[in-house]
Write an enzyme that holds these catalytic residues in place. Structure first.
Site, PDB file in Angstrom:
ATOM      1  N   ASP A   1       0.877  -1.411  -0.485  1.00 51.19           N
ATOM      2  CA  ASP A   1       0.484   0.185   0.070  1.00 51.19           C
ATOM      3  C   ASP A   1       0.676   1.627  -0.017  1.00 51.19           C
ATOM      4  O   ASP A   1       2.068   1.465   0.643  1.00 51.19           O
ATOM      5  CB  ASP A   1      -1.081   0.032   1.546  1.00 51.19           C
ATOM      6  CG  ASP A   1      -2.072   0.779   1.377  1.00 51.19           C
ATOM      7  OD1 ASP A   1      -2.828   0.929   0.082  1.00 51.19           O
ATOM      8  OD2 ASP A   1      -1.572   2.570   2.078  1.00 51.19           O
ATOM      9  N   ILE A   2       1.070   2.096  -0.456  1.00 47.32           N
ATOM     10  CA  ILE A   2       1.696   3.364  -1.079  1.00 47.32           C
ATOM     11  C   ILE A   2       1.377   4.308  -0.139  1.00 47.32           C
ATOM     12  O   ILE A   2      -0.480   5.252   0.327  1.00 47.32           O
ATOM     13  CB  ILE A   2       1.003   4.072  -2.492  1.00 47.32           C
ATOM     14  CG1 ILE A   2       2.326   3.121  -3.587  1.00 47.32           C
ATOM     15  CG2 ILE A   2       2.136   5.275  -2.587  1.00 47.32           C
ATOM     16  CD1 ILE A   2       3.599   2.951  -3.010  1.00 47.32           C
TER      17      ILE A   2
ATOM     18  N   HIS B   1       5.158  13.795 -15.669  1.00 44.94           N
ATOM     19  CA  HIS B   1       5.654  15.299 -16.043  1.00 44.94           C
ATOM     20  C   HIS B   1       6.074  15.982 -15.257  1.00 44.94           C
ATOM     21  O   HIS B   1       5.298  15.959 -14.522  1.00 44.94           O
ATOM     22  CB  HIS B   1       5.189  15.565 -17.188  1.00 44.94           C
ATOM     23  CG  HIS B   1       4.107  16.164 -17.060  1.00 44.94           C
ATOM     24  ND1 HIS B   1       4.454  17.782 -17.275  1.00 44.94           N
ATOM     25  CD2 HIS B   1       3.171  16.249 -17.902  1.00 44.94           C
ATOM     26  CE1 HIS B   1       2.417  18.022 -16.463  1.00 44.94           C
ATOM     27  NE2 HIS B   1       2.031  17.472 -17.087  1.00 44.94           N
TER      28      HIS B   1
ATOM     29  N   ASP C   1      -1.437  18.999 -11.721  1.00 47.04           N
ATOM     30  CA  ASP C   1      -0.864  18.530 -13.526  1.00 47.04           C
ATOM     31  C   ASP C   1       0.384  19.305 -13.332  1.00 47.04           C
ATOM     32  O   ASP C   1       0.304  20.250 -13.615  1.00 47.04           O
ATOM     33  CB  ASP C   1      -1.837  19.595 -14.657  1.00 47.04           C
ATOM     34  CG  ASP C   1      -0.945  19.020 -16.036  1.00 47.04           C
ATOM     35  OD1 ASP C   1       0.042  18.429 -16.241  1.00 47.04           O
ATOM     36  OD2 ASP C   1      -1.654  19.886 -16.701  1.00 47.04           O
TER      37      ASP C   1
ATOM     38  N   GLU D   1       7.347  18.755 -21.168  1.00 46.72           N
ATOM     39  CA  GLU D   1       5.724  18.180 -21.144  1.00 46.72           C
ATOM     40  C   GLU D   1       4.515  19.525 -21.523  1.00 46.72           C
ATOM     41  O   GLU D   1       3.685  19.258 -23.014  1.00 46.72           O
ATOM     42  CB  GLU D   1       4.881  16.825 -19.908  1.00 46.72           C
ATOM     43  CG  GLU D   1       3.977  16.567 -21.254  1.00 46.72           C
ATOM     44  CD  GLU D   1       2.072  17.054 -21.233  1.00 46.72           C
ATOM     45  OE1 GLU D   1       1.846  16.787 -21.203  1.00 46.72           O
ATOM     46  OE2 GLU D   1       2.805  18.347 -20.088  1.00 46.72           O
ATOM     47  N   GLU D   2       4.531  20.422 -21.011  1.00 48.40           N
ATOM     48  CA  GLU D   2       3.817  21.839 -21.199  1.00 48.40           C
ATOM     49  C   GLU D   2       4.311  22.148 -22.654  1.00 48.40           C
ATOM     50  O   GLU D   2       3.392  23.501 -23.161  1.00 48.40           O
ATOM     51  CB  GLU D   2       3.078  22.225 -19.737  1.00 48.40           C
ATOM     52  CG  GLU D   2       2.964  21.478 -18.971  1.00 48.40           C
ATOM     53  CD  GLU D   2       1.397  20.745 -18.931  1.00 48.40           C
ATOM     54  OE1 GLU D   2       0.391  21.559 -20.175  1.00 48.40           O
ATOM     55  OE2 GLU D   2       1.026  20.729 -17.975  1.00 48.40           O
TER      56      GLU D   2
ATOM     57  N   ASP E   1      -5.131   8.716  -3.309  1.00 44.64           N
ATOM     58  CA  ASP E   1      -4.541   7.305  -3.058  1.00 44.64           C
ATOM     59  C   ASP E   1      -4.484   6.510  -3.281  1.00 44.64           C
ATOM     60  O   ASP E   1      -3.920   5.739  -4.158  1.00 44.64           O
ATOM     61  CB  ASP E   1      -5.033   7.123  -1.929  1.00 44.64           C
ATOM     62  CG  ASP E   1      -4.959   6.227  -0.726  1.00 44.64           C
ATOM     63  OD1 ASP E   1      -3.930   5.679  -1.355  1.00 44.64           O
ATOM     64  OD2 ASP E   1      -5.441   5.742  -0.364  1.00 44.64           O
TER      65      ASP E   1
ATOM     66  N   ASP F   1      -1.808   4.082  -4.983  1.00 46.06           N
ATOM     67  CA  ASP F   1      -1.112   2.223  -5.138  1.00 46.06           C
ATOM     68  C   ASP F   1      -1.680   1.674  -6.610  1.00 46.06           C
ATOM     69  O   ASP F   1      -1.233   0.290  -6.714  1.00 46.06           O
ATOM     70  CB  ASP F   1      -2.832   1.554  -4.211  1.00 46.06           C
ATOM     71  CG  ASP F   1      -2.549   2.750  -2.930  1.00 46.06           C
ATOM     72  OD1 ASP F   1      -1.971   3.059  -2.421  1.00 46.06           O
ATOM     73  OD2 ASP F   1      -3.863   1.970  -2.063  1.00 46.06           O
TER      74      ASP F   1
HETATM   75  N1  TRP Z   1      -0.788  17.586 -19.553  1.00 44.47           N
HETATM   76  C1  TRP Z   1      -1.685  17.110 -20.107  1.00 44.47           C
HETATM   77  C2  TRP Z   1      -2.667  18.254 -21.373  1.00 44.47           C
HETATM   78  O1  TRP Z   1      -2.005  19.468 -20.559  1.00 44.47           O
HETATM   79  C3  TRP Z   1      -3.394  16.972 -19.291  1.00 44.47           C
HETATM   80  C4  TRP Z   1      -3.952  15.848 -20.465  1.00 44.47           C
HETATM   81  C5  TRP Z   1      -4.615  16.433 -20.776  1.00 44.47           C
HETATM   82  C6  TRP Z   1      -4.215  14.177 -20.654  1.00 44.47           C
HETATM   83  N2  TRP Z   1      -5.547  15.545 -21.768  1.00 44.47           N
HETATM   84  C7  TRP Z   1      -4.788  14.780 -21.465  1.00 44.47           C
HETATM   85  C8  TRP Z   1      -3.130  13.394 -20.181  1.00 44.47           C
HETATM   86  C9  TRP Z   1      -5.276  13.034 -21.732  1.00 44.47           C
HETATM   87  C10 TRP Z   1      -3.330  12.500 -20.182  1.00 44.47           C
HETATM   88  C11 TRP Z   1      -4.463  12.220 -20.613  1.00 44.47           C
HETATM   89  O2  TRP Z   1      -2.303  18.138 -22.572  1.00 44.47           O
HETATM   90 ZN    ZN Z   2       0.095  17.158 -17.640  1.00 45.34          ZN
END
Ligand code: TRP
Ligand code: ZN
Ligand code: CA
Length: 446
Positions: free
Chosen positions: A50-51, A132, A144, A178-179, A309, A313
């Site tokens: 369990d985390i 990310h 996010d 990622e963004e 949570d 897990d």
């Molecule tokens: N970081 C992703 C984004 O800004 C968030 C996101 C939107 C996402 N739709 C998603 C992540 C679907 C996983 C699957 O686009």
């Molecule tokens: Zn994201």
């Protein structure tokens, strides 16, 4: 057309294989003995722990403090991002991971991916899990994607606490930028040699797993990974849905694009929760899963502890489950069909088949699919491997920008949920006019 099927299990290969099996069998027997009633099971067979939610929340508090101390965000190119990398790296180093910071440049600023390898396991079969670590510049990015970053971090720390000895090699990753369009993860994948890519048996992605008005979404990608997550939630009595809020919108796409099996979890972004979804999951219908998506209010208050949570897990469950598995000999039997099959221009799908017989059990989790298609514009082609029961595994999508010719490569498919024996098909369709080609040959290596 008659398909000539060659099974290339010639005497030399068979003998070499027998030698390898002889070397492997005593180990397997020892494992069986250890798992007998009354004896401790082998470490990899143990259930995931369990985390602790409190630990995951503590990571989010740390990331919030980092944002607050650095102008309110942890965005690519800003001080808060590098501080986030340093913070996570220090925890992993202290826990015994081998960490690497990979630098890249995006939009004129230096970006960083953090990679953490857990020593041991089969170097030829690598399970990866990642998230990310960057936020948008408009906020601290706690859901996010502090949430995924913290869940993956705490799972890695749990691996260390358990001193897990998985069959596969475990690698965790925190992606930069990622963004800005999956920049860090794409950089990582592009800089892997083809042989290293083929060793990655799966990549698990966690982006937004603590949305305040949560849904429980599982990526509809690799079937074995998807099933692992679905089974976990079914065991909790929590219904799941397939993730549809933008396939390809997170770092798993970078892996999927080069044929690596992927999966992941998601609790929803700006899309609205429906009445039916509120009935099955609770929360508020008619409201976004995350009203603070990409906003300054994406703080530690913007988290459902229950979702965080459960998903943390689930990460541990998947890492424990998918990193276990018996060792396979490196050189398998080859089943090949070398008969040419022409692929009609912008036309119907064609197939070429190979028949596998005399094996026991399921196909491997890293089934090698060698493809040799001659074509004057490979972007026209959609390619699937079709298992004996009809399940299709997408090897390649069509793409208007994929302007090279020929597809001569080896894909790795996690076919561990498929029976090995039966007729396997390579299905190829040309979906755009003008350029044409043919299947020259293809083969499966078991
Ligand atoms: N970081 C992703 C984004 O800004 C968030 C996101 C939107 C996402 N739709 C998603 C992540 C679907 C996983 C699957 O686009
Ligand atoms: Zn994201
Ligand atoms: Ca065409």
């Amino acid at each position: 057309m008659t398909h000539s099927v060659h099974r290339r299990a010639v005497a030399v290969t068979a003998l070499a294989l027998a030698g390898l099996l002889a070397a492997v069998v005593p180990t397997a027997a020892a494992t069986d003995t250890a798992a007998a009633p009354g004896a401790a099971p082998s470490p990899a067979a143990l259930a995931a722990p369990d985390i602790p939610l409190a630990n995951v929340r503590a990571h989010l508090t740390d990331l919030q403090s980092i944002a607050t101390a650095n102008g309110g965000n942890r965005a690519h190119g800003r001080a808060g991002y590098k501080a986030s990398v340093d913070h996570v790296k220090a925890k992993l180093d202290a826990a015994g991971f081998t960490t690497t910071v990979q630098q890249f440049t995006s939009s004129g600023a230096t970006g960083y991916n953090l990679i953490a390898d857990w020593p041991g396991g089969d170097a030829n079969r690598i399970l990866m899990a990642g998230a990310h670590l960057d936020s948008v510049s408009s906020g601290p990015g706690i859901n996010d994607n502090g949430s995924g970053s913290a869940g993956v971090l705490e799972t890695a720390l749990a691996v260390s606490r358990a001193q897990l000895q998985p069959d596969k090699h475990l690698r965790f990753a925190w992606w930069g930028a990622e963004e800005l369009g999956l920049v860090g993860s794409r950089y990582y994948v592009n800089n892997l040699a083809a042989t290293d890519r083929s060793k990655i048996t799966g990549y698990l992605n966690f982006d937004m797993i603590g949305s305040p008005n949560p849904g429980y979404f599982v990526y509809d990608d690799d079937p074995a990974i998807e099933k692992t997550f679905k089974d976990y939630f079914a065991g909790l009595g929590v219904p799941t849905e397939i993730e549809t809020e933008g396939d390809g919108r997170s770092d798993h796409a970078s892996f999927k694009n080069v044929g690596i099996p992927v999966g992941g979890l998601f609790t929803g972004a700006s899309r609205t929760k429906s009445t039916a979804q509120a009935q099955k999951w609770g929360g508020t219908a008619g409201q976004a899963f995350d009203r603070c998506y990409h906003s300054s209010c994406d703080t530690t208050s913007n988290i459902s502890d229950t979702a965080l949570d459960r998903n943390s897990d689930a990460i541990a469950h998947a890492v424990w489950t998918l990193s276990a598995g018996t060792t396979v000999p490196p050189d398998g039997d080859v089943y090949e069909n070398a008969a040419d099959v022409s692929v009609p221009d912008n036309g119907a799908a064609v197939t070429s088949s190979v028949t596998v017989s005399g094996r026991t059990g399921n196909a491997p989790s890293a089934l090698q699919v060698g493809v040799d298609i001659k074509h004057t514009w490979r972007g026209d082609l959609v390619i699937d491997l079709v298992a004996p029961d009809g399940t299709a595994y997408r090897l390649k999508n069509s793409s208007g920008s994929d302007s090279a010719d020929n597809v001569i490569t080896t894909y790795t498919v996690n076919a561990s949920s498929e029976a090995a024996n039966g007729t396997w098909r390579l299905r190829v369709q040309d979906v755009a006019a003008q350029d044409t080609g043919y299947i020259d040959s293809w083969k499966l290596t078991f």
